[in-house]
Motif scaffolding. Structure first.
Motif, PDB file in Angstrom:
ATOM      1  N   CYS A 135       0.843  -1.203   0.000  1.00  0.00           N
ATOM      2  CA  CYS A 135       0.000   0.000   0.000  1.00  0.00           C
ATOM      3  C   CYS A 135       0.874   1.247   0.000  1.00  0.00           C
ATOM      4  CB  CYS A 135      -0.921   0.028   1.222  1.00  0.00           C
ATOM      5  SG  CYS A 135      -2.188  -1.235   1.161  1.00  0.00           S
ATOM      6  N   LEU A 153       7.393   5.508  -7.826  1.00  0.00           N
ATOM      7  CA  LEU A 153       6.183   4.689  -7.810  1.00  0.00           C
ATOM      8  C   LEU A 153       6.294   3.567  -8.851  1.00  0.00           C
ATOM      9  CD1 LEU A 153       3.291   4.357  -6.668  1.00  0.00           C
ATOM     10  CD2 LEU A 153       2.504   5.794  -8.547  1.00  0.00           C
ATOM     11  N   TYR A 157       6.060  -0.362  -8.103  1.00  0.00           N
ATOM     12  CA  TYR A 157       5.060  -1.184  -8.789  1.00  0.00           C
ATOM     13  C   TYR A 157       5.729  -2.307  -9.582  1.00  0.00           C
ATOM     14  CZ  TYR A 157       1.126  -2.499 -11.732  1.00  0.00           C
ATOM     15  OH  TYR A 157       0.128  -3.200 -12.373  1.00  0.00           O
ATOM     16  N   ARG A 166       0.190  -7.362  -5.294  1.00  0.00           N
ATOM     17  CA  ARG A 166      -0.677  -6.313  -5.818  1.00  0.00           C
ATOM     18  C   ARG A 166      -0.303  -4.994  -5.153  1.00  0.00           C
ATOM     19  NH1 ARG A 166      -4.841  -7.501  -9.600  1.00  0.00           N
ATOM     20  NH2 ARG A 166      -6.297  -6.165  -8.462  1.00  0.00           N
ATOM     21  N   VAL A 167      -0.632  -3.881  -5.818  1.00  0.00           N
ATOM     22  CA  VAL A 167      -0.321  -2.558  -5.251  1.00  0.00           C
ATOM     23  C   VAL A 167      -1.604  -1.730  -5.172  1.00  0.00           C
ATOM     24  CG1 VAL A 167       0.945  -0.390  -5.576  1.00  0.00           C
ATOM     25  CG2 VAL A 167       2.050  -2.582  -6.116  1.00  0.00           C
ATOM     26  N   HIS A 168      -1.910  -1.264  -3.948  1.00  0.00           N
ATOM     27  CA  HIS A 168      -3.048  -0.359  -3.747  1.00  0.00           C
ATOM     28  C   HIS A 168      -2.530   1.023  -3.403  1.00  0.00           C
ATOM     29  CE1 HIS A 168      -6.763   1.449  -2.441  1.00  0.00           C
ATOM     30  NE2 HIS A 168      -6.283   1.671  -1.226  1.00  0.00           N
ATOM     31  N   MET A 169      -3.108   2.044  -4.025  1.00  0.00           N
ATOM     32  CA  MET A 169      -2.754   3.419  -3.668  1.00  0.00           C
ATOM     33  C   MET A 169      -3.904   4.069  -2.912  1.00  0.00           C
ATOM     34  SD  MET A 169      -1.910   6.703  -6.073  1.00  0.00           S
ATOM     35  CE  MET A 169      -0.251   6.222  -6.435  1.00  0.00           C
ATOM     36  N   ALA A 189      -2.050   6.236 -11.605  1.00  0.00           N
ATOM     37  CA  ALA A 189      -2.816   4.983 -11.508  1.00  0.00           C
ATOM     38  C   ALA A 189      -2.200   3.862 -12.332  1.00  0.00           C
ATOM     39  CB  ALA A 189      -4.258   5.226 -11.946  1.00  0.00           C
ATOM     40  N   THR A 192      -0.358   1.119 -10.346  1.00  0.00           N
ATOM     41  CA  THR A 192      -1.117   0.565  -9.219  1.00  0.00           C
ATOM     42  C   THR A 192      -2.069  -0.495  -9.770  1.00  0.00           C
ATOM     43  OG1 THR A 192      -3.019   2.015  -9.516  1.00  0.00           O
ATOM     44  CG2 THR A 192      -1.251   2.861  -8.126  1.00  0.00           C
ATOM     45  N   ASP A 193      -2.600  -1.320  -8.869  1.00  0.00           N
ATOM     46  CA  ASP A 193      -3.692  -2.221  -9.260  1.00  0.00           C
ATOM     47  C   ASP A 193      -5.035  -1.618  -8.875  1.00  0.00           C
ATOM     48  OD1 ASP A 193      -2.243  -4.551 -10.384  1.00  0.00           O
ATOM     49  OD2 ASP A 193      -1.311  -4.512  -8.409  1.00  0.00           O
ATOM     50  N   VAL A 195      -6.880   1.959  -6.746  1.00  0.00           N
ATOM     51  CA  VAL A 195      -6.676   3.296  -6.167  1.00  0.00           C
ATOM     52  C   VAL A 195      -7.965   3.704  -5.470  1.00  0.00           C
ATOM     53  CG1 VAL A 195      -6.083   5.715  -6.633  1.00  0.00           C
ATOM     54  CG2 VAL A 195      -5.255   3.935  -8.181  1.00  0.00           C
TER      55      VAL A 195
END
Ligand SMILES: Cc1ncc(COP(=O)(O)O)c(C=O)c1O
Length: 348
Positions: A135, A153, A157, A166-169, A189, A192-193, A195
């Motif tokens: 995150c 970023l 990622y 997985r990547v959440h922003m 975005a 990321t996966d 947002v």
């Protein structure tokens, strides 16, 4: 005189135009056939971020909760900064609802690197939890409103994806990150996966967030939204306000950043208060209070009738700019803060 309220960018009141937009919204039952105003907001935000799907929820906390729950399994671990909102201010939903533990990065201003992810990811060993999610927070609230440099970023990622994470922003203030960097929401975005974005901070809406991602992630989040009681009926009333905020209040966010820098420059001149004005990137000013002036809580209490701010640590204060703050407010607050610190302030 009404106090100047710097406590948060969440304190704003809806404007008459926003209230009118709410009253004019076409409505439906969002759980049955769908609410047209909600659907149109979801489509607009998905397009703005360049992702397949979006889900409207009441708050940023719920958007983050659904992002975590839909991309992890109980017993798994999340890599995130030690000061991130998901850990600090969301009542441990990651543990209570998702059953996850956290592994912390300790980078400057809440940012970290692909190397940090590689160092912290758990290796396949039955003793360890499985790492499944990373995150990031952009802008980073307790990091002083810091913006993620896009290359950093992309590095996080890229490495996370290689590692199967997985990547959440948490993009509660993605709009601020865009205003400060000149980048578009989709530029961030892309790395990321999922947002989450908020309408209730710099955009001046009383409520509302959207979670954005691929169709599968958002379908899962939609079911989970029902589980936590977040599926609303004629929610178009709310979505119309959010849509209005997006259309009308995004362009002015740079004014908040300019005012935050002006306030920081004034505070930097006051003996006993410390801030590096050159590091203000967005709408937040965090400054230190010398113990000779008392604690941060005492300093804030002294000013509370005229300038409202939050003590964020024993000697640290936060002041946040938003829709209702004017240049005059910043000038007046600078004088009042100087007076409270025992300095004279500039002549009125
Ligand atoms: C970075 C960040 N993420 C998430 C949230 C949660 O938003 P909400 O208050 O809508 O639950 C906030 C709230 O201030 C925030 O600052």
């Amino acid at each position: 005189m009404t106090p100047i309220d710097f406590r948060s960018d969440t304190v704003t009141q809806p404007t008459p135009a926003m209230r009118e937009a709410m009253m004019a919204a076409p409505l439906g039952d969002d759980v049955l056939e769908g609410d047209p105003s909600v659907r149109s907001l979801e489509a607009k935000v998905a397009e703005l971020l360049g992702k397949e799907a979006a889900l409207f929820v009441p708050s940023g906390t719920m958007a983050n909760l659904l992002a975590v729950r839909s991309q992890t399994q109980p017993g798994e671990e999340i890599i995130c900064d030690e000061n991130c909102h998901i850990y600090y201010y969301e009542a441990a939903g990651f543990a209570a609802v998702s059953g996850c533990s956290l592994r912390f990065t300790r980078g400057e201003r809440g940012l970290f690197t692909g190397d940090d992810v590689e160092r912290l990811v758990r290796h396949d060993d039955e003793h360890f939890p499985r790492t499944s999610l990373v995150c990031v927070e952009n802008t980073h609230n307790r990091g002083g409103g810091a913006v993620w440099p896009i290359e950093q970023l992309a590095d996080v990622y890229g490495r996370s994806t290689e590692l199967g994470l997985r990547v959440h922003m948490d993009g509660a203030r993605l709009w601020n990150a865009c205003a400060a960097s000149g980048l578009e929401p989709a530029d961030f975005a892309e790395f990321t996966d999922t947002v989450s974005v908020c309408f209730s901070k710099g955009l001046g809406c009383p409520f509302g967030s959207v979670l954005i991602g691929d169709k599968a992630a958002i379908a899962k989040a939609r079911r989970l939204r029902k589980v936590v009681g977040g599926a609303m009926r004629q929610a178009g009333l709310l979505a119309a306000a959010a849509s209005h905020a997006l259309d009308h209040n995004r362009q002015r966010i740079g004014d908040d950043h300019r005012r935050a820098s002006a306030l920081a420059e004034a505070i930097a001149e006051i003996p006993g208060l410390t801030v590096d004005a050159s590091r203000i990137e967005t709408n937040m000013v965090y400054f230190g209070v010398d113990p000779s002036l008392g604690t941060a809580a005492e300093f804030c209490a002294k000013l509370d009738d005229s300038v409202r701010m939050l003590d964020e640590s024993p000697q640290g204060v936060r002041a946040v700019m938003h829709l209702h703050i004017t240049d005059d407010d910043v000038a007046r607050a600078s004088d009042l803060i100087a007076q409270a610190a025992g300095a004279t302030g500039s002549p009125a």
